[in-house]
Design an enzyme around this catalytic site. Sequence first.
Site, PDB file in Angstrom:
ATOM      1  N   SER A   1      -0.904 -57.613   6.188  1.00  0.00           N
ATOM      2  CA  SER A   1      -0.156 -58.695   6.884  1.00  0.00           C
ATOM      3  C   SER A   1      -0.654 -60.166   7.172  1.00  0.00           C
ATOM      4  O   SER A   1      -0.102 -60.988   7.853  1.00  0.00           O
ATOM      5  CB  SER A   1       0.192 -58.146   8.532  1.00  0.00           C
TER       6      SER A   1
ATOM      7  N   LYS B   1      -1.367 -65.572  16.414  1.00  0.00           N
ATOM      8  CA  LYS B   1      -0.393 -64.361  16.509  1.00  0.00           C
ATOM      9  C   LYS B   1      -0.104 -63.946  17.604  1.00  0.00           C
ATOM     10  O   LYS B   1      -1.013 -63.735  18.440  1.00  0.00           O
ATOM     11  CB  LYS B   1      -0.773 -63.381  15.348  1.00  0.00           C
TER      12      LYS B   1
ATOM     13  N   SER C   1       3.334 -59.067   8.400  1.00  0.00           N
ATOM     14  CA  SER C   1       3.773 -59.617   9.617  1.00  0.00           C
ATOM     15  C   SER C   1       3.530 -60.784  10.344  1.00  0.00           C
ATOM     16  O   SER C   1       3.920 -61.302  11.232  1.00  0.00           O
ATOM     17  CB  SER C   1       3.563 -58.408  10.475  1.00  0.00           C
TER      18      SER C   1
END
Lengths: 471, 479, 94
Positions: free
Chosen positions: A176, A77, A152
Amino acid sequence: MMDITKLTAYETVKRIKSGEIGVKETLLSYLKKIEEREDLIKTFILIDRDRAIKKAEELDQLEHKEGLLFGLPVAIKDNINVYGYEATAGSKILKGYVSLYDASVVESIKRENGIILGKTNCDEFAMGSSTENSAFFPTRNPVNLEYVPGGSSGGSAACVAAEEVAIAIGSDTGGSIREPAAFCGVVGLKPTYGRVSRYGLIAFASSLDVIGPLSKDVRDAALMLNVIAGFDAHDETTVDIKVDDYLDILEGNIKGKKIGVIKEVMDFEVQKELKDALESSIQKLKGEGCEILEISIPYLKYALPSYYIIAPSEASSNLARFDGVRYGYESDGAYLREFYENTRTEGFGDEVKRRILIGTFALSEGYFEDYYLKASKVRRIIEMDFENAFEQVDALILPTTATTAFKLNEKKSPLEMYMTDIFTIPVNLAGLPAISVPAGTDKAGLPVGVQLVGKWFEEALLLRIAHHIEE
Amino acid sequence: MYKPTIGLEIHLQLMTESKIFCSCSTEFAAKPNTHICPVCIGLPGALPVLNEKVIEYGVMLGIALNCTINEVSSFYRKNYFYPDLPKGYQITQYAIPLAKDGFLEIVTENQRKMIRIEKAHIEEDSGKSIHTGDITESEYSFIDFNRSGVPLMEIVTYPDIESPDEAYEFLNLLRSIARYLGVSTGDMEKGALRCDVNISVSKDEVMGTKVEIKNLNSFRSVKRALEYEIKRQTKLIEEGRTVVKETRHFDEKDGTTKAMRTKEELNDYRYFPEPDLPPLIISGDFIEEIGQRIPELPNQKMRRFIEDYSLSIDYARSIAYVPSFSKYFESIIAFTGKPREVANFIMVNISNYLNETGKDIEEVPFGKEEFKELLDLIDSKIISLNIAKNVLDDSIRSGKSPSEIVREKGLSQVTDEDTLRSMIVEVLKENEMQVRQYLAGKTKVIGFLVGAVMKKSGGKANPDLVNKILLKELETLRQ
Amino acid sequence: MSKFDIEKVERLAGLKLKDDERERIKRDIDEIINYFDILKEVDTDGIDPLVYTKWTRLTLRNDEVHTGLTLEEIKKNRKLFGNNFFRVRRIIGE
Ligand SMILES: [Mg+2]
Ligand SMILES: [Zn+2]
């Protein structure tokens, strides 16, 4: 010929080690897949083919194929630092910022001979539940491109679901990892707070942030946890508690384990298919000899407001360092104050600005007691609720989300968007480990996730139970 | 009568090798931005890890300041924007400091006084902004982050100080304590000690308005700024005007304080617990162990020098407050005794030598053996105290031993009575008037005559003998 | 009257929104802050706030110096000025 990208991470490493497939061969299969699909799904912010290929070639030369992740491509990420790569956290304000160090999890992955393939898209500073808050582009749900992948860690969930990589790293502050995993039909593990080092994770809310894997199955999550779990001298909040071999414990039985079903969950409106999926998972657990108990988390509904005060409060401070002086986006101004304000106002997106403002307000003189402090006390009460629950049960089961994925640009007010995380947020407030596993689809064919929550630092049992209910 | 009320806020740099939350060097005056890392320039994702030495030094200082050490203390974030503050917040202790409720007893003009300490907490320093030209006019400022993350202990006193002299003495004692403990150099010019003062002036019992003064670069500046501010505030009150609550800058050049011209900033630091650092827990055993390592402190030493050795307050303080001086002093008197004489030699002759040469006292080539030799020469009346001073000066510079110098330069006292008598006879001839006065009953002039004889002998005459013979000769003249 | 004084909070937060942006964002935030009011229902008397979980323990680092970033590395993100200083716009003004 076998399609390598269909394999799980665990199988891939096994076959590379046995010599059945090569490291570069594996990498090229993924790069090909990425080429085919990436234009539509857009999961990556950065892919470094050359560096990855070079690493693959190096590994192929090695006589001893060592390391838990030997030759396995891994996506990270973009809010996690990888030396020499840009780390934007999905924000314009970090455009051009080059990481000058490896996050501890990245160091661990490299140590186990995993290959960093690229950086995945996410909501700006991990603030969001759809990856639409990325400053660069939204990521789409590979299952249905009209839908969001969740967020996210939407890029990490989507690239695993799209088979662009076998395993990816995400971060979970209020859901997330688990929410996008549920939306995309993959496994998402949020370890106990303190189990995995946050060093190198661009902080959103320091007391809540946790790094974890998104993967095709529970075994892969266990594999990655083996790599990244443990005390880290660079992170004062990691805890020095024994790390189990999570792969080793996966197969054992779960007979007689007590599983709690949270009564208050049904106070919320939950989509029918998700209730059904929960029910069938419960039946599966019964079939494995588990005892199902109804338990109560009385203050569950106060988790959301508590979270949306604490997380923005910490964020308002964590994001103060983005001032354009040392790295990242810089605007201009006639004098310093103007320079700061221009840089920050132009560099941050709306949702980030909203949360910075809410957090700044919640900490400010005259409001601190009513907001930040009050929320932190409620947080304690919620933690105590869970502590009581875990005196009765070994794990909890509940839906990961109240609905399946929603469509891109489906107008939602910020508050409406916050509600997406009602079932994941309480877990972060309490610091507990939790996992979302796929549990079928709704009538539109969108994935459904069911969530298991374990006791603090008991990821071993959590993974074993999850392994028993995954399809 | 106008009475000043003064409180001090002191930042003391703790003398660690590495910074408080990262492993960067704390070296002074290094090339800009060469001692920085992800942590101390606030790169995204970097986290603080606490240096154990900071705690050790902090506890030590806290105990020396008679504070209660909190076994559990916590870190907070103090949020504000400034370019030399890389994270946008300073990590500092806030709700529960490492040490609290202490005091220091100071001595000024024979008066003992207790200055209470509210708290002493640890925190990180910021970087350094350099403004070229006038701060308000230059287009750019320049930032060096080498200092960012240097460990500090902030010490806050209660407003118990009532004069610039007391403020000076408090700082002097505090710095000396820090040096004895080896926890800080306390060098103001190197930024290792910084002091802000709060001062109000009041008539009667009504508290005055508090003014804060910053930019104090030396102890002398602290004193000067306070003296100026007392006059300024007193004048305002006398004229029936009001003292404005504000922060003022001390101007080194003209010795005045000036209101800072910065725009009114919102002062809302939004303190909240630092989530990256769990509370600091220190055991009672640790505190005990540190306490046992604390040596005799300068104020205790000073008292002992006064009480046991009858030194003057000034000499006792001057020697006791400088660790190297007291170490030198004590090592010598342990061998020779005679503390008053030794203190005298140190404060006059050796101090002069150090000032001239810029050397440290450890480098002085006049140790206990030499002192013993010198004191023996005086004891056995071979040289006088005055000659001894010259011998010491000579010996330090030439490296020759005191007796060597006495021998070579023929400095030994004249004790031969015939030699002395002939000198005295000459002196009496040369000073007929004084002789007459003496014989007329003005016995005081004897001092003058002794002096004249000493002078004639080049200071080498034995004063006791001179006295004796002189009296005898004068009596002979009377008959 | 909303208790959320957005311009004051902007200043503390180092932000300066454009007028239309401010209006929109303020509306959202007012709604969110109102929602927080349900926390008033919770009796928190005598409850300690939770910041750290009970598992966390502070560990101390040895006082050892390690090499940090090189000037070359720093320059990947920012140009340095003069004798290797970061540079910012003048500090005071308005
Ligand atoms: Mg301070
Ligand atoms: Zn550093």
